[in-house]
Design an enzyme around this catalytic site. Structure first.
Site, PDB file in Angstrom:
ATOM      1  N   THR A 258       0.653  -1.211   0.514  1.00 54.08           N
ATOM      2  CA  THR A 258      -0.231   0.500  -0.157  1.00 54.08           C
ATOM      3  C   THR A 258       0.955   1.056  -0.342  1.00 54.08           C
ATOM      4  O   THR A 258       2.124   1.411   0.369  1.00 54.08           O
ATOM      5  CB  THR A 258      -1.103   0.192   0.685  1.00 54.08           C
ATOM      6  OG1 THR A 258      -1.497  -0.823   0.900  1.00 54.08           O
ATOM      7  CG2 THR A 258      -1.712   0.924   1.382  1.00 54.08           C
ATOM      8  N   PHE A 260       1.192   5.093   1.132  1.00 57.66           N
ATOM      9  CA  PHE A 260       1.277   5.751   0.982  1.00 57.66           C
ATOM     10  C   PHE A 260       1.050   7.501   1.351  1.00 57.66           C
ATOM     11  O   PHE A 260       2.354   7.602   1.293  1.00 57.66           O
ATOM     12  CB  PHE A 260       1.411   5.490   3.544  1.00 57.66           C
ATOM     13  CG  PHE A 260      -0.040   4.569   3.839  1.00 57.66           C
ATOM     14  CD1 PHE A 260      -0.684   4.659   4.422  1.00 57.66           C
ATOM     15  CD2 PHE A 260       1.143   3.218   4.014  1.00 57.66           C
ATOM     16  CE1 PHE A 260      -1.379   3.499   5.188  1.00 57.66           C
ATOM     17  CE2 PHE A 260       0.298   2.217   4.256  1.00 57.66           C
ATOM     18  CZ  PHE A 260      -0.822   1.863   4.765  1.00 57.66           C
TER      19      PHE A 260
END
Length: 357
Positions: A258, A260
Site C-alpha cells: 500500500t 501512503f
C-alpha cells in the site's frame, strides 16, 4: 486443591486483562493530552487541574479510597504536563494502534508520536485544525487500487503532500487464544483487507464482515469476544490485543503493498523528486489528451493517473496525476504553468521524495 488453583489462575488472568486495559486507557489519555497542547497557550492550567481532581473526588467509589484516587490522578496530571513539555511531533493515522497506517507512520519517521483517528476525515480535520502536526493516509493498494474516500478528501482539502511510504502488507488471521480455529465462521476487518484476502476467505468458507479498521477489528475481538469469530490484521495486533496468530500471510498476493501519503498544513521545505497534482479539464473531446501531451512532449515520466467523479457536478471528473521531477526545476515549472492554462480546476498537492518499496 487442583480446582482452587484453576480458579486462582482464572481470576489472576482477569486481573492481568484489567491491568492491560488500564495501561491502554492511560496511554489513550496521554494521546489526547498531546492534542490539547496545540489548543492552549500554557502547559500549566491550575483551574483545569482542580476540575479534574474535583471530578475524581465525586466519583471515587467502591474499594478505592478518595485519598488513593487523588494521589493517583495527581501523578497522572504530572505525567501529562511532562509529556506536553516535550517537543514531540505527532502524526495521525486512521484506525486503532496496530493499524498499517501506524506502521507506515513509524517507517516514515519513528520519532513522531502516532495518534489514532476513527475515520480518514478525522485525520484531515486534525491536521487542518492544528491538533496534530502531520497525517498519513493510504492512497492506493497494489491489489485493490485507489482508496476512493482518501482521493475525494484530497480534492476537498487544502493540505499538502510532503512525503510517501510504500509499505508491504502481510495480513494475519487473529483470534482469542481459547478459540478453536475449526469453529471460526466469521472474519472482521477493513473492506480493503477483506478484499486482499478474498481467496483465503473463500477457500476456508469464512464469512467476511466489514469493519472500520483492521486493528479496530482485532481490538473488538479482544474486548467483545464474539463467538466463532476472528480478525484480519497485522501480526503486531496479536501482541497489542492479546490475540493468537491462527495463520500468517493470508493475503492473495505476497507482493501486496500500500502506498501512503504524508500530509501537512504547509509544503515541504526539502527538495523532492516526485510531484502530485489534481486537475479537471473542460468536458470536451481531446482536452485530457492535450494535458497529458504536455508531459509527454517534455519527456516527464507519469507514475500514476486516476480519475474520480466530481460529486458536486455529475458527469465530470477530476484527475490525479503523479510524475517524476522537482517543482524547483524550470522544466517542471513551465509544464505546470501550461497545465494550469488548460485546466478548469488545478491543485498542486506537493513535491516530495519518491519512496522505494
Amino acid at each position: 486443591m487442583t480446582d482452587m488453583k484453576i480458579d486462582l489462575n482464572k481470576v489472576r488472568k482477569q486481573v492481568d486483562l484489567i491491568d492491560f486495559r488500564i495501561l491502554k486507557l492511560l496511554n489513550e489519555r496521554m494521546e489526547f493530552v498531546l492534542r490539547i497542547k496545540r489548543l492552549k497557550e500554557e502547559i500549566a492550567d491550575p483551574s483545569r487541574e482542580q476540575v479534574v481532581l474535583g471530578n475524581i473526588q465525586r466519583h471515587s467509589q467502591g474499594l478505592i479510597s478518595q485519598r488513593f484516587a487523588e494521589k493517583l490522578f495527581n501523578e497522572v496530571i504530572s505525567e501529562s504536563k511532562r509529556i506536553q513539555g516535550q517537543n514531540l511531533k505527532s502524526i495521525g493515522f486512521q484506525g486503532e494502534h496496530g493499524a498499517y497506517g501506524e506502521v507506515a507512520a513509524l517507517t516514515f519517521d519513528n520519532s513522531m508520536v502516532p495518534l489514532p483517528c476513527r475515520e480518514f476525515t478525522d485525520v484531515f480535520e486534525a491536521v487542518k485544525s492544528g491538533q496534530i502536526d502531520f497525517g498519513i493516509v493510504p492512497v492506493e493498494n497494489s491489489l485493490e487500487g485507489a482508496v476512493t474516500e482518501v482521493s475525494d478528501l484530497l480534492v476537498e482539502t487544502g493540505l499538502k503532500v510532503i512525503g510517501e511510504i510504500k509499505l508491504p502488507i502481510h495480513h494475519a488471521l487473529l483470534a482469542l487464544s481459547e478459540t478453536d480455529y475449526r469453529e471460526i465462521k466469521a472474519v472482521y476487518s477493513h473492506p480493503q483487507a477483506l478484499a486482499q484476502c478474498r481467496g483465503f476467505l473463500s477457500r476456508n468458507n469464512l464469512e467476511p464482515i466489514p469493519f472500520y479498521d483492521t486493528a479496530g477489528a482485532a481490538k473488538m475481538i479482544s474486548e467483545a469476544s464474539p463467538k466463532s469469530a476472528a480478525a484480519i490484521a497485522s501480526k503486531s495486533c496479536a501482541e497489542l490485543y492479546n490475540l493468537e496468530i491462527i495463520k500468517d500471510e493470508i493475503e492473495d498476493d505476497k507482493s501486496n503493498f500500500t502506498r501512503f501519503l504524508i500530509l501537512a498544513r504547509e509544503s515541504s521545505v526539502e527538495a523532492g523528486n516526485k510531484c502530485s497534482i489534481i486537475f479537471s479539464t473542460r468536458h470536451e473531446a481531446g482536452t485530457l489528451f492535450a494535458v497529458l501531451k504536455i508531459f509527454s512532449d517534455a519527456g516527464i515520466n507519469l507514475t500514476r493517473i486516476e480519475s474520480r467523479p466530481i460529486r458536486t457536478d455529475p458527469g465530470k471528473y477530476t484527475f490525479f496525476l503523479d510524475f517524476q521531477g522537482s517543482d524547483r526545476d524550470n522544466k517542471i515549472i513551465n509544464v505546470l504553468e501550461q497545465v494550469k492554462q488548460k485546466a478548469v480546476i488545478f491543485k498542486f498537492l506537493g513535491c516530495y521524495r519518491e519512496a522505494k518499496l
